[in-house]
Design an enzyme around this catalytic site. Structure first.
Site, PDB file in Angstrom:
ATOM      1  N   HIS A   1       7.817   8.924   4.443  1.00 29.24           N
ATOM      2  CA  HIS A   1       6.577   9.700   4.499  1.00 29.24           C
ATOM      3  C   HIS A   1       6.784  11.156   4.084  1.00 29.24           C
ATOM      4  O   HIS A   1       5.883  11.984   4.268  1.00 29.24           O
ATOM      5  CB  HIS A   1       5.915   9.618   5.885  1.00 29.24           C
TER       6      HIS A   1
ATOM      7  N   ASP B   1       0.822  -1.220   0.000  1.00 26.97           N
ATOM      8  CA  ASP B   1       0.000   0.000   0.000  1.00 26.97           C
ATOM      9  C   ASP B   1       0.850   1.261   0.000  1.00 26.97           C
ATOM     10  O   ASP B   1       2.018   1.262   0.378  1.00 26.97           O
ATOM     11  CB  ASP B   1      -0.957   0.007   1.194  1.00 26.97           C
TER      12      ASP B   1
ATOM     13  N   GLU C   1      -0.570  -1.989   5.281  1.00 29.41           N
ATOM     14  CA  GLU C   1       0.306  -1.899   6.453  1.00 29.41           C
ATOM     15  C   GLU C   1       0.172  -0.529   7.113  1.00 29.41           C
ATOM     16  O   GLU C   1       0.376  -0.399   8.318  1.00 29.41           O
ATOM     17  CB  GLU C   1       1.763  -2.141   6.038  1.00 29.41           C
ATOM     18  N   GLU C   2      -0.175   0.486   6.330  1.00 31.51           N
ATOM     19  CA  GLU C   2      -0.167   1.861   6.818  1.00 31.51           C
ATOM     20  C   GLU C   2      -1.423   2.252   7.594  1.00 31.51           C
ATOM     21  O   GLU C   2      -1.496   3.365   8.105  1.00 31.51           O
ATOM     22  CB  GLU C   2      -0.005   2.834   5.636  1.00 31.51           C
TER      23      GLU C   2
END
Length: 387
Positions: free
Chosen positions: A358, A75, A133-134
């Site tokens: 990020h 993702d 996962e996020e």
């Protein structure tokens, strides 16, 4: 041909896979096109992949009573990319800003290498392309619920790190990432006119006192030798300069490594929220959400990663990294099977691969991709040889 040599020969293909994924990112639980792409690529290798965990993919290579699972997360993040790469995201507001495109390309490379050797494998290697996962509750739970660890003895995974130069590998024996929790505090006061504060109960005052008091949890309630982080991330209240708002909302995160510290922080939050709001005549509710547990690497499996890295051309050094305060749902697999989650350097200043994870300009050194393929493939084979 050795696995390392074959992985090196795959560099161009690995880059193609990674750049396609980077250009077409999808956020957690929405990875439908990514899923289709992975199914097509794996089927083109002569494998029989299957859908799992809503938008995930898994595939078995080899047969036998012993099983090892390798995971890659697929993702992306809700971030607007700010780079000028020709393969930049074509989806506005969505970006692979954490290296998951690299993880997925690496696991496709593992699939290609192992597919040509499956008749020689001393067991079964299951590749897990995991969604979400996020975003809590995370995709790992979905895959486990769908049986992805059935018949699996050990788990293995990696995360590319922009903090480590390409050619370096590292891990922690024991707790490597933190328990990653979140919380929301809703404060109900009594609104009114800003010129008559005595007729109101100001939730901004309550929230401000809470924000300051919460900082004392780490400094005065926790053992200073135990790493703990408590952060207020947002504070929302009010709509006009001369109006006392009726309510306020605070949100934040808690990072701990032990179960005891996790419980202690939660208990202190509950006490502060109840007592400080009561002292002002307000009412406040704490909603505490336990997120991903700590990634905990087993000693024997981690030592094998280190041994493989030591003899692998292209790996310059092993780093005994410090535990990370980040959260990671690979931990759910380790609650079922022993295994290791290691870090692989992808920092290269000459290629502008310097930005933190990020960040809207995050990228990775693609020279790290074949190293990841070699490390995962060789380590998985060694895991199959364990009793």
């Amino acid at each position: 041909m050795s696995i390392h040599h074959e992985a090196s020969e795959l560099s161009t293909q690995l880059t193609t896979w990674r750049r396609h994924l980077h250009a077409h990112p999808e956020v957690s639980f929405q990875e439908f096109e990514t899923q289709k792409y992975l199914l097509d690529q794996l089927e083109s290798l002569g494998l029989k992949p299957y859908r799992i965990g809503q938008t995930g993919v898994a595939v078995d290579i080899g047969e036998g009573s012993k099983g090892v699972a390798i995971r890659a997360d697929i993702d992306a993040l809700p971030i607007q990319e700010e780079s000028n790469w020709p393969f930049r995201s074509v989806n506005d507001g969505v970006m692979h800003a954490c290296g998951h495109d690299g993880h997925t390309a690496i696991l496709l490379g593992v699939a290609k290498i192992l597919a040509s050797r499956q008749d020689q494998l001393p067991g079964r290697i299951r590749l897990m392309f995991q969604p979400a996962e996020e975003k809590i509750p995370g995709g790992a739970k979905l895959l486990i619920q769908d049986g992805v660890l059935d018949g699996i003895d050990r788990v293995l995974g990696l995360h590319l790190s922009s903090d480590m130069p390409t050619g370096t590998v590292g891990a922690v024996v024991g707790a490597q990432t933190a328990n990653a929790d979140s919380f929301t505090i809703d404060i109900e006061g009594q609104g009114g006119h800003g010129s008559q504060p005595h007729l109101s109960i100001d939730p901004i005052i309550v929230g401000s006192e809470l924000t300051l008091a919460i900082q004392s949890i780490v400094s005065r309630s926790m053992n200073p030798r135990s790493p703990v982080v408590v952060t207020i991330g947002t504070f929302h209240s009010g709509a006009n300069f001369n109006i006392i708002a009726p309510r306020a909302r605070l949100t934040g995160t808690v990072r701990t490594f032990s179960v005891e510290d996790r419980r202690q922080v939660r208990r202190r939050l509950e006490e502060l929220v109840a007592h400080i709001s009561a002292a002002h005549g307000a009412h406040a509710v704490l909603d505490y959400v336990e997120g991903y547990p700590s990634v905990t690497n087993s000693e024997r499996e981690t030592s094998i990663v280190r041994e493989v890295a030591a003899r692998l051309p292209g790996i310059q050094s092993w780093m005994d990294i410090e535990p990370l305060m980040a959260g990671e749902d690979f931990s759910y697999y380790q609650e079922v099977c022993p295994g290791t989650f290691f870090m692989l350097g992808c920092r290269n200043e000459e290629q502008e691969a310097i930005w933190p994870h990020h960040h809207p300009r995050f990228t990775l050194d693609e020279n790290a991709l074949p190293l990841g393929v070699s490390l995962l493939s060789e380590t998985a084979l060694q895991y199959l040889l364990l009793p």
